[in-house]
Structures are given as C-alpha cells and as structure tokens.
Write an enzyme that holds these catalytic residues in place. Structure first.
Site, PDB file in Angstrom:
ATOM      1  N   CYS A   1      -3.648  10.967   1.444  1.00 43.08           N
ATOM      2  CA  CYS A   1      -3.064   9.643   1.227  1.00 43.08           C
ATOM      3  C   CYS A   1      -1.666   9.818   0.655  1.00 43.08           C
ATOM      4  O   CYS A   1      -0.672   9.489   1.295  1.00 43.08           O
ATOM      5  CB  CYS A   1      -3.928   8.851   0.256  1.00 43.08           C
ATOM      6  SG  CYS A   1      -5.618   8.709   0.812  1.00 43.08           S
TER       7      CYS A   1
ATOM      8  N   LYS B   1       0.834  -1.207   0.000  1.00 44.32           N
ATOM      9  CA  LYS B   1       0.000   0.000   0.000  1.00 44.32           C
ATOM     10  C   LYS B   1       0.873   1.264   0.000  1.00 44.32           C
ATOM     11  O   LYS B   1       0.632   2.215  -0.746  1.00 44.32           O
ATOM     12  CB  LYS B   1      -0.910  -0.016   1.233  1.00 44.32           C
ATOM     13  CG  LYS B   1      -1.629   1.261   1.509  1.00 44.32           C
ATOM     14  CD  LYS B   1      -2.689   1.530   0.472  1.00 44.32           C
ATOM     15  CE  LYS B   1      -3.179   2.956   0.539  1.00 44.32           C
ATOM     16  NZ  LYS B   1      -4.384   3.186  -0.212  1.00 44.32           N
TER      17      LYS B   1
END
Ligand code: SAJ
Length: 426
Positions: free
Chosen positions: A270, A216
């Site tokens: 993010c 991720k």
C-alpha cells in the site's frame, strides 16, 4: 426507479485482504453476501467455511457466516442489490498505475447489473478511476443510465469508498474507522452511506469521487513521506554518531512534533505503491512525494552496506574470508507481529545477504513455519533465536516483533549488531 435504502443482497468482487473481511462484516449483520473471485482455490476454501489469508478473528466470522448461509463464494458474478469492488491496483513498468483488474471486475458485473443497483469501488485508485469505471460499465450496458458527466437521473448509482484498515486489526478497524464516501452524484453518496451503515460505526464522510480517491492516496503518501523523514534522519544520525531513537523520542516531546520510526525500508503493498499514483498524475509537481519513495526504497541498500561493513570487520578480526562470516536475520515480515512477507524490505535484505554469503545466513521469523522459496533456494534456514545467537557473528535486527523485545544486551554481547528498528537502542 427501484433504488432502495436497504440492501438485501450484496456482492463483493475480490475476496482478498479487504474484500473477504468486508464480505464477512455484511454477512455477520445478516445481509446475504455473494463473494466473487477469479481464484477458484480461494472460492473453494471460503465455501468450506475457511479462509485463505491470515487476519486475526476473521476465520471464526467467515466460518459462521458460511455455515449459517449468509456468505457464499463463486467465480462468476450474479445479480445483487449492491456490488463492491476490492481488487488489486498494482503498478506496472515505470510506476504506472495498472487498473486492469478494476476494468475486468467492472466488465464482469456489467451483464448482471439491474436498474436500482449501487456499485462501489473500494480499491486504492488513481484519481479519475471511478469516472473511468462508469464509462466501462456504460459501454457494456447501453440500455442502462449511468452517472456519466454528472447526470442525476440514473439507473445505477456509483461511488468510491476507499478502505483504510490496518492489516492485523482489520476486523476492528472495518467497524470503527471513519470512512470517506465519494459518490458521482449526491444521491450515489446517500445510497453508499446507507450501505456502509450496515456495519460501520465510525462516521461516513461524504465528498465527491475524485476527492475520495485522492484522500486515500494522501493518507498513505503522508505516512510514506513521514517514514522517509525518519529513515533519512537515521542515516544522518549514523554518520554523526547520534542514537536516532533517543533523538526522536526527545524531539517528539515537543507538542507539535511527531516523527515516525526509522526501519529497514517500507514494505507491504500500500504505502510503497500508492504515492506513485500521485506522482504519475502530476510528475512535475509531486517532487517531495517522489523523493520520499526513493528515500524509502533505497533504505534496504543502506542496511546491506552496514551489514557488509560489519562482516568485513569480523572477517579481518577472525582472519577468515568475508563470505564465511555467519549472519542471522531477525524478522522477515514487512512489519511487526504479522506473518505477511509481501514486498518486505527485511526479506529483500536477507536475500541479498544470502547471495553474498552463501550457506552462512540464517533467519529467525516466529510467524512462519518454513523460509519462503526465494530464501530456501539460497540455502537459508529458519532457526530459533537461541540457535541463531549461538552460531552467528553478525545479528541483523530487521523487524520489531514482540518476541524480539526479550533479546537482552547480554545475548548480543560479542556480536556485531545492525539494528534497523531500535530494538537494542530504544
Ligand atoms: N513503517 C516504518 N516506520 C513507521 C511506520 C511504518 O518503517 O513509523 C513501515 C512498516 O514497517 C512497514 C511499512 O512502513 O514496512 C508500512 O506499514 P504501516 O503499518 O505504516 O502500513 P500498512 O501498509 O500495514 O497499512 C497502511 C495504513 N495506512 C496508513 O496508516 C496511512 C492502513 O491504514 C491502510 O489501510 C493500508 O496502508 C492500505 O491498505 O492502504
């Protein structure tokens, strides 16, 4: 041990941008979902069949899930077959990861855990967080066996499965995207795969928890580094008198080159956050990843300098004080076609400009009804594109919203234009 492959009741801890759509997906497949959030307003809103976030199509799915009784929200965890954790993992201080919400979530579900449960962490997390979470759970429930140090014979299965959906496309991407599943043991992965199969049509790719965590972080760092490359190119091209958007279009005709697009900086929470988790874990080694963060973080300052230069030349031309130069900021969101202003470089730029030019800055943002408080305090008004163009001297194009694609060069004639998105030059 009771560890079924079917999950009758799923509990989603954290009902934000990821948790709520995920809860809704399970509920839409007729799995009973208990959503848990510490935000009582969010819980009340969801229980009324409404949503507290903006995401296309989600309102209808949540409405029918709640009215048909498949989704219910509460502020206190209850027993379930599986628990998914999607809580924020921001950074604190000097870009140090803050996993305290994961800890609180783990400690809040610990009292209701039962033998045979599956716990999945979805929050973007530094490598090792899933193992750390298991330790917190094990400390809280010494009566249960957890997959600590690779132990196979356990009461509770634990896995890491990061979300990777794009805001604005969450409903489709939750179903269609491939997902990485990193169990603490092969059995943990197997059960997590069975759980996600409820609604995921993409592939479910199995690995261990640490690789899944790093995967991720890698995805978002890859994007950050590549955007930094584009942003650096745009500054170099400005110095050399080259149209960077034409340049990128041409370079991308090479079969193995795909340069991303420059912009006013990287927003959202993010891509501007996750690379720091890698840097924090390996400060000496993560040189490129750290530099990319700095390049992208510095881009708004460069844009502000460009606007200041334009304002100075207008002031000289008109024989007015530079603070009176009228500036219009087109777009405040962190990217195109959304209303999300969180960590938006466009907003940061508009704010600094409004501080430097009190009372003369306006903003055009078709996706919101009123300027955010920070801008309101500085007297920034939200106006239509037409009004902005009529009254301003400098146009700062900050977001490539669909609506701005219709701006014609004729409308921008006689204005100084600082175009951070290639809207006029693409
Ligand atoms: N941006 C550019 N140039 C580009 C692409 C993006 O300047 O060529 C800017 C955008 O304007 C924005 C920022 O980068 O300010 C981030 O936008 P984004 O569309 O790249 O990503 P997010 O933050 O909306 O979502 C990302 C996605 N990650 C990747 O594409 C690798 C998404 O799949 C993740 O699920 C999400 O982060 C997340 O939650 O981690």
């Amino acid at each position: 041990m009771n560890s079924p492959e079917t999950f009758t009741t799923v509990s989603m801890i954290g009902l934000g941008y990821i948790g709520l759509p995920t809860a809704a997906m399970f509920a839409a497949r007729r799995t009973k979902v208990i959503g848990v959030d510490i935000n009582a307003h969010a819980v009340d809103t969801i229980n009324q069949g409404r949503i507290h976030i903006v995401e296309p199509e989600l309102d209808m799915i949540v409405h029918s899930a709640v009215t048909q009784g498949w989704l219910r929200a509460t502020t206190h965890p209850e027993a379930a077959d599986a628990f998914l954790i999607a809580v924020p993992t921001p950074f604190k201080g000097d870009h140090e990861p803050d996993v305290s919400y994961v800890r609180s979530a783990a400690e809040s579900i610990a009292p209701v855990l039962r033998k045979g449960n599956l716990v999945v962490l979805e929050s973007t997390s530094p490598v090792g967080t899933t193992e750390q979470m298991v330790q917190w759970l094990a400390d809280a429930r010494p009566d249960l066996r957890f997959p600590v140090d690779g132990a196979g014979d356990v009461d509770i299965n634990v896995a890491y499965c990061p979300e990777r959906v794009l805001p604005g496309h969450v409903v489709r991407e939750l179903v269609e995207n491939d997902r990485i599943v990193g169990g603490l043991t092969p059995r943990c992965s197997e059960r997590a795969v069975a759980l996600y199969r409820t609604f995921v049509k993409g592939e479910l790719l199995v690995t261990n928890a640490r690789t899944a965590e790093m995967c991720k972080l890698t995805e978002n760092s890859f994007r950050d580094v590549n955007i930094a490359f584009a942003n650096e190119l745009s500054i170099i091209c400005n110095r050399l008198g080259i149209n960077v958007w034409e340049l990128i279009k041409l370079a991308n005709r090479h079969p193995r080159v795909n340069v991303l697009q420059p912009g006013p900086g990287v927003g959202g929470h993010c891509i501007a956050v996750d690379p720091w988790f890698i840097v924090h874990s390996s400060p000496a080694e993560a040189r490129l990843i750290r530099t990319a963060r700095h390049v992208n973080d510095d881009k708004p300052l460069w844009v502000i300098d460009q606007v200041s230069e334009a304002a100075l030349s207008i002031a000289a031309e008109k024989g007015i004080d530079v603070v009176n130069v009228r500036i219009a900021c087109f777009g405040l969101a962190f990217k195109a076609n959304i209303d999300d202003l969180r960590e938006s470089p466009a907003l940061e730029i508009a704010q600094v400009l409004a501080e430097r030019h009190p009372g003369t800055v306006v903003a055009v943002e078709p996706h919101i009804d009123a300027p955010p408080e920070a801008l309101q305090r500085l007297g920034v008004k939200l106006v239509t594109a037409e009004t902005a163009l009529k009254h301003c001297d400098v146009v700062v194009l900050l977001v490539d919203h669909r609506q701005f694609g219709t701006l014609s060069l004729a409308q921008l004639a006689h204005k100084r234009v600082v175009d951070t998105r290639g809207l006029t030059l693409a």
